[in-house]
Design a protein around this motif. Structure first.
Motif, PDB file in Angstrom:
ATOM      1  N   SER A 329       4.670  -0.449  23.995  1.00  0.00           N
ATOM      2  CA  SER A 329       5.405  -1.259  23.023  1.00  0.00           C
ATOM      3  C   SER A 329       6.752  -0.620  22.722  1.00  0.00           C
ATOM      4  CB  SER A 329       4.611  -1.377  21.720  1.00  0.00           C
ATOM      5  OG  SER A 329       3.582  -2.324  21.821  1.00  0.00           O
ATOM      6  N   ARG A 330       7.695  -1.477  22.394  1.00  0.00           N
ATOM      7  CA  ARG A 330       8.993  -1.025  21.881  1.00  0.00           C
ATOM      8  C   ARG A 330       9.229  -1.821  20.610  1.00  0.00           C
ATOM      9  NH1 ARG A 330      12.843   2.026  24.105  1.00  0.00           N
ATOM     10  NH2 ARG A 330      14.963   1.918  23.259  1.00  0.00           N
ATOM     11  N   ILE A 331       9.092  -1.167  19.467  1.00  0.00           N
ATOM     12  CA  ILE A 331       9.070  -1.862  18.182  1.00  0.00           C
ATOM     13  C   ILE A 331      10.159  -1.307  17.267  1.00  0.00           C
ATOM     14  CG2 ILE A 331       7.694  -2.400  16.136  1.00  0.00           C
ATOM     15  CD1 ILE A 331       5.193  -1.979  17.813  1.00  0.00           C
ATOM     16  N   LEU A 332      10.969  -2.217  16.750  1.00  0.00           N
ATOM     17  CA  LEU A 332      11.902  -1.877  15.681  1.00  0.00           C
ATOM     18  C   LEU A 332      11.267  -2.349  14.377  1.00  0.00           C
ATOM     19  CD1 LEU A 332      14.497  -0.994  14.341  1.00  0.00           C
ATOM     20  CD2 LEU A 332      15.566  -3.130  15.099  1.00  0.00           C
ATOM     21  N   VAL A 449      10.047  -6.953  16.895  1.00  0.00           N
ATOM     22  CA  VAL A 449      10.560  -6.507  15.592  1.00  0.00           C
ATOM     23  C   VAL A 449       9.456  -6.714  14.576  1.00  0.00           C
ATOM     24  CG1 VAL A 449      12.159  -7.063  13.727  1.00  0.00           C
ATOM     25  CG2 VAL A 449      12.988  -6.969  16.085  1.00  0.00           C
ATOM     26  N   LEU A 450       9.160  -5.695  13.796  1.00  0.00           N
ATOM     27  CA  LEU A 450       8.161  -5.798  12.740  1.00  0.00           C
ATOM     28  C   LEU A 450       8.876  -5.735  11.397  1.00  0.00           C
ATOM     29  CD1 LEU A 450       4.704  -4.124  12.577  1.00  0.00           C
ATOM     30  CD2 LEU A 450       6.194  -4.022  10.582  1.00  0.00           C
ATOM     31  N   VAL A 451       8.695  -6.783  10.593  1.00  0.00           N
ATOM     32  CA  VAL A 451       9.341  -6.869   9.281  1.00  0.00           C
ATOM     33  C   VAL A 451       8.263  -6.849   8.207  1.00  0.00           C
ATOM     34  CG1 VAL A 451      10.803  -8.236   7.767  1.00  0.00           C
ATOM     35  CG2 VAL A 451      11.255  -8.199  10.226  1.00  0.00           C
ATOM     36  N   VAL A 485       9.035 -11.636  16.523  1.00  0.00           N
ATOM     37  CA  VAL A 485       9.017 -11.049  15.193  1.00  0.00           C
ATOM     38  C   VAL A 485       7.589 -11.063  14.664  1.00  0.00           C
ATOM     39  CG1 VAL A 485       9.822 -11.227  12.815  1.00  0.00           C
ATOM     40  CG2 VAL A 485      11.380 -11.749  14.712  1.00  0.00           C
ATOM     41  N   ILE A 486       7.137  -9.902  14.219  1.00  0.00           N
ATOM     42  CA  ILE A 486       5.843  -9.763  13.556  1.00  0.00           C
ATOM     43  C   ILE A 486       6.131  -9.586  12.071  1.00  0.00           C
ATOM     44  CG2 ILE A 486       3.673  -8.495  13.482  1.00  0.00           C
ATOM     45  CD1 ILE A 486       4.330  -9.690  16.228  1.00  0.00           C
ATOM     46  N   GLY A 487       5.768 -10.576  11.281  1.00  0.00           N
ATOM     47  CA  GLY A 487       6.036 -10.520   9.844  1.00  0.00           C
ATOM     48  C   GLY A 487       4.817 -10.096   9.064  1.00  0.00           C
TER      49      GLY A 487
END
Length: 531
Positions: A329-332, A449-451, A485-487
């Motif tokens: 995984s590459r997650i910001l 992207v995880l917010v 996007v993972i919210g």
């Protein structure tokens, strides 16, 4: 000449004559020979060669001659889908029937079973005592997601490894919680030192409380201890029961004159002679009866563990999900630091809850995963709603003499002290994060992207509105560089509906963590959203 030498000579002559008579008789009986291709799991290779060493006499002067090949079942599954019928074996004995289910539409018929062997967790006696499992066996989930090092075999080829993870899922009743437990087990294994199954078995035999756990068949523990002196290797039988390798004897679609030869060969493999040979080699009978000398010296228990039956369809689903974990995984990650994160939760605040859950998740993530960290609220830096704390890098990357993992851990600790009054620039931050992740895209990884937020968008009029955000996300989407996007909506005041729309626009997912205990589970599940 001494009498014993004369006797020995007579015996030798009789043996030669007997062998010649047998050869002449066999040659006369076998006017026609039919070769039967037999492919078996590697651990049965030598045993099956011995069972099928002699020609099998059929009617009409026909004999069946077995050509035995020991091969990993996955290779045979691939052959069944790709090769012509004349290039396939006539009889196939994989380790569990799960492989038969994975063979798709291939013409297969299971006609019996050679043996069984339950899947266990092998380790040292010292480790079992240190973990407190001597009196009470652990559950599958407890064992595989605990602190003990875990050697997970290649899940593409290992029935034992796949069965163990399927057992975790089955024991927990399936569903999201069970899937997360499996992900935790896989990530925990990848997070620790890389230990091969053979190295783990050797460590278990040598003893010591640090010996890793490794999913293997009970027969492998038996065989290892039978051939060793002073081995400390033991089998652990988890409390929910064990799935078994059932070694099915499978007829692969054959017809005509070859059919009788294949049937006779399969009959030998399900005969009493085969039962006795496998039993003596450390396998159990169909009724679960233990092999000879089962007990402390062989590292296995005499009583058969209760059967934990796996659903083939559920295993297929698990295979697909685990395959998605093969790519890193590459997650910001962007964490809300608005003042509302100071709201009390249990013995802490939402901010400390987010910190602790993120640190716990980070501890399981393997080193080839890449993570970066932003915080956001309202105009944190020269009118910008977000601040980059740590650029996205692989967790094993060197950052000024320290690993990225350590840098992230340190910055996560700082989150409760970064809370700031004002609103929440949720939409501007989300768009900027997606753009940044796309610019920093890694084609070998799953990019997302995880917010995490506990509120709603509270930006000023200069900020982007939700409809505009959704339209922009769709118009800027690049199939060559997909970013989802993972919210995560933390608490009852978070705008879950907005996060759901953002997730839908990017192919991601949205989660609600209203209960404080939900957040760690949510973060684990977010790692599973990789399709």
């Amino acid at each position: 000449m001494p009498l014993r030498l004369i006797a020995a000579g007579v015996v030798a002559v009789l043996l030669v004559v007997g062998g010649l008579v047998w050869w002449l008789t066999a040659a006369e009986a076998c006017e026609t020979r039919r070769t039967v291709g037999v492919t078996v799991a590697p651990e049965l290779g030598g045993l099956v060669e011995e069972l099928l060493a002699d020609p099998i006499e059929l009617d009409g002067g026909v004999c069946a001659l077995a050509d035995v090949t020991a091969r990993e079942p996955l290779q045979t599954v691939g052959d069944l889908a790709a090769l012509e019928a004349d290039a396939l074996p006539d009889v196939w004995v994989p380790d569990p029937s799960l492989w038969v289910a994975r063979a798709g539409d291939a013409p297969l018929e299971t006609v019996g079973s050679m043996a069984t062997s339950p899947v266990v967790l092998a380790t040292s006696r010292d480790a079992v005592e240190s973990l407190g499992w001597t009196a009470s066996a652990p559950g599958w989930g407890q064992a595989l997601a605990g602190q003990q090092a875990l050697a997970v075999p290649d899940l593409a080829t290992s029935a034992e490894g796949l069965s163990a993870l399927s057992a975790v899922r089955t024991a927990l009743g399936g569903g999201e919680d069970a899937d997360n437990a499996v992900v935790q087990a896989v990530l925990a294994a990848a997070r620790g030192p890389v230990v091969s199954p053979s190295e783990a078995l050797a460590a278990g035999m040598a003893g010591g409380a640090e010996a890793p756990l490794v999913p293997v068949s009970e027969q492998e523990v038996y065989a290892a201890n039978r051939d060793a002196e002073n081995s400390s290797l033991v089998a652990v039988y988890p409390g929910e029961g064990s799935p078994s390798l059932d070694y099915p004897v499978v007829r692969v679609g054959s017809a005509g004159e070859e059919d009788a030869a294949a049937a006779a060969t399969a009959e030998v493999l399900t005969s009493e002679a085969a039962r006795k040979a496998t039993h003596d080699a450390g396998f159990r009978d169909q009724d679960g009866s233990a092999p000879p000398d089962a007990g402390e010296d062989t590292g296995i228990q005499e009583a058969a563990p209760s059967a934990l039956r796996l659903d083939p369809a559920g295993v297929q689903t698990l295979v697909a999900r685990l395959s998605s974990l093969a790519a890193p995984s590459r997650i910001l990650a962007a964490f809300d630091v608005s003042a509302s994160m100071e709201a009390s939760v249990g013995n802490g605040t939402r901010a400390t809850l987010a910190r602790d859950a993120a640190k716990a998740t980070l501890s399981l993530v393997p080193g080839d995963f890449a993570l970066g960290l932003w915080t956001f609220a309202y105009q944190l830096d020269a009118g910008q709603d977000w601040v980059e704390l740590v650029p996205t890098r692989e967790l094993d990357a060197d950052v000024g003499g320290r690993p990225q993992r350590e840098v992230l851990d340190e910055q996560l600790d700082s989150i409760p002290g970064r809370l700031t009054p004002g609103g929440t620039g949720l939409y501007d931050t989300t768009l900027d994060a997606v753009r940044a992740a796309r610019e920093d895209y890694d084609p070998t990884a799953v990019n997302s992207v995880l917010v995490l937020t506990d509120g709603t968008n509270e930006d000023d009029d200069a900020g982007i509105a939700l409809d505009q955000l959704l339209q922009t996300l769709r118009s800027e989407a690049n199939p060559e560089r997909p970013i989802k996007v993972i919210g995560v909506a933390l608490g009852p005041d978070a705008d879950l509906e907005a996060l759901e729309q953002i997730a839908e626009a990017t192919g991601g997912a949205a989660y609600s963590a209203v209960d404080p205990g939900d957040l760690r589970t949510v973060l684990f599940d977010a790692l599973r959203q990789r399709g």
